[in-house]
Design a protein around this motif. Structure first.
Motif, mmCIF file in Angstrom:
data_model
loop_
_atom_site.group_PDB
_atom_site.id
_atom_site.type_symbol
_atom_site.label_atom_id
_atom_site.label_comp_id
_atom_site.label_asym_id
_atom_site.label_seq_id
_atom_site.Cartn_x
_atom_site.Cartn_y
_atom_site.Cartn_z
ATOM 1 N N ARG A 11 0.857 -1.188 0.000
ATOM 2 C CA ARG A 11 0.000 0.000 0.000
ATOM 3 C C ARG A 11 0.891 1.234 0.000
ATOM 4 O O ARG A 11 1.864 1.299 0.745
ATOM 5 C CB ARG A 11 -0.906 0.012 1.221
ATOM 6 N N ILE A 12 0.540 2.185 -0.862
ATOM 7 C CA ILE A 12 1.261 3.453 -0.894
ATOM 8 C C ILE A 12 0.244 4.587 -0.950
ATOM 9 O O ILE A 12 -0.906 4.384 -1.352
ATOM 10 C CB ILE A 12 2.247 3.551 -2.087
ATOM 11 N N PHE A 13 0.659 5.758 -0.530
ATOM 12 C CA PHE A 13 -0.189 6.945 -0.552
ATOM 13 C C PHE A 13 0.455 7.971 -1.470
ATOM 14 O O PHE A 13 1.668 8.186 -1.417
ATOM 15 C CB PHE A 13 -0.343 7.516 0.863
ATOM 16 N N MET A 18 -4.919 6.398 -1.951
ATOM 17 C CA MET A 18 -4.238 5.206 -1.459
ATOM 18 C C MET A 18 -4.265 4.178 -2.583
ATOM 19 O O MET A 18 -5.318 3.921 -3.171
ATOM 20 C CB MET A 18 -4.933 4.612 -0.237
ATOM 21 N N LEU A 19 -3.113 3.624 -2.896
ATOM 22 C CA LEU A 19 -3.023 2.565 -3.896
ATOM 23 C C LEU A 19 -2.723 1.260 -3.183
ATOM 24 O O LEU A 19 -1.784 1.185 -2.384
ATOM 25 C CB LEU A 19 -1.899 2.844 -4.899
ATOM 26 N N VAL A 37 -7.347 1.842 -6.503
ATOM 27 C CA VAL A 37 -7.036 3.250 -6.254
ATOM 28 C C VAL A 37 -8.207 3.837 -5.480
ATOM 29 O O VAL A 37 -9.328 3.856 -5.974
ATOM 30 C CB VAL A 37 -6.817 4.022 -7.573
ATOM 31 N N THR A 38 -7.938 4.306 -4.269
ATOM 32 C CA THR A 38 -8.976 4.856 -3.409
ATOM 33 C C THR A 38 -8.690 6.321 -3.142
ATOM 34 O O THR A 38 -7.608 6.670 -2.673
ATOM 35 C CB THR A 38 -9.027 4.094 -2.069
ATOM 36 N N GLU A 69 0.935 1.721 -13.172
ATOM 37 C CA GLU A 69 -0.398 1.974 -13.733
ATOM 38 C C GLU A 69 -1.257 2.805 -12.788
ATOM 39 O O GLU A 69 -1.994 3.696 -13.218
ATOM 40 C CB GLU A 69 -1.092 0.648 -14.053
ATOM 41 N N GLY A 70 -1.191 2.519 -11.492
ATOM 42 C CA GLY A 70 -1.957 3.281 -10.512
ATOM 43 C C GLY A 70 -1.534 4.741 -10.462
ATOM 44 O O GLY A 70 -2.369 5.645 -10.443
#
Length: 78
Positions: A11-13, A18-19, A37-38, A69-70
């Motif tokens: 998870r990354i921000f 958030m991805l 993707v949130t 891609e995200g």
């Protein structure tokens, strides 16, 4: 029939999103890249995107592609 579990999850921000990056194993030993993707902020989640991407020889390569891609999707949102 069981639902496949991801082999690798990160998870990354980035810029208010958030991805969640994942590599799901296939029957042939390869891994499918997936990203959720949130959009963060406010009282509730604004949006989510679920993207099933290409297949890769390694879980690490699948997650790297999901990340790329995200991040590209976020940039395209302006």
């Amino acid at each position: 029939m069981s639902v496949p579990r991801p082999h690798l999850v990160e998870r990354i921000f980035h810029e208010g999103y958030m991805l969640t990056l994942a590599a799901y194993p296939g029957d042939d030993g390869r891994f499918q890249a997936r990203v959720v993707v949130t959009a963060l902020g406010g009282v509730r989640t604004r949006s989510q995107r679920f993207l099933d991407l290409d297949w890769f020889e390694s879980a690490v390569a699948a997650v790297e592609h999901a990340r790329s891609e995200g991040l590209a999707w976020i940039q395209a949102q302006g």
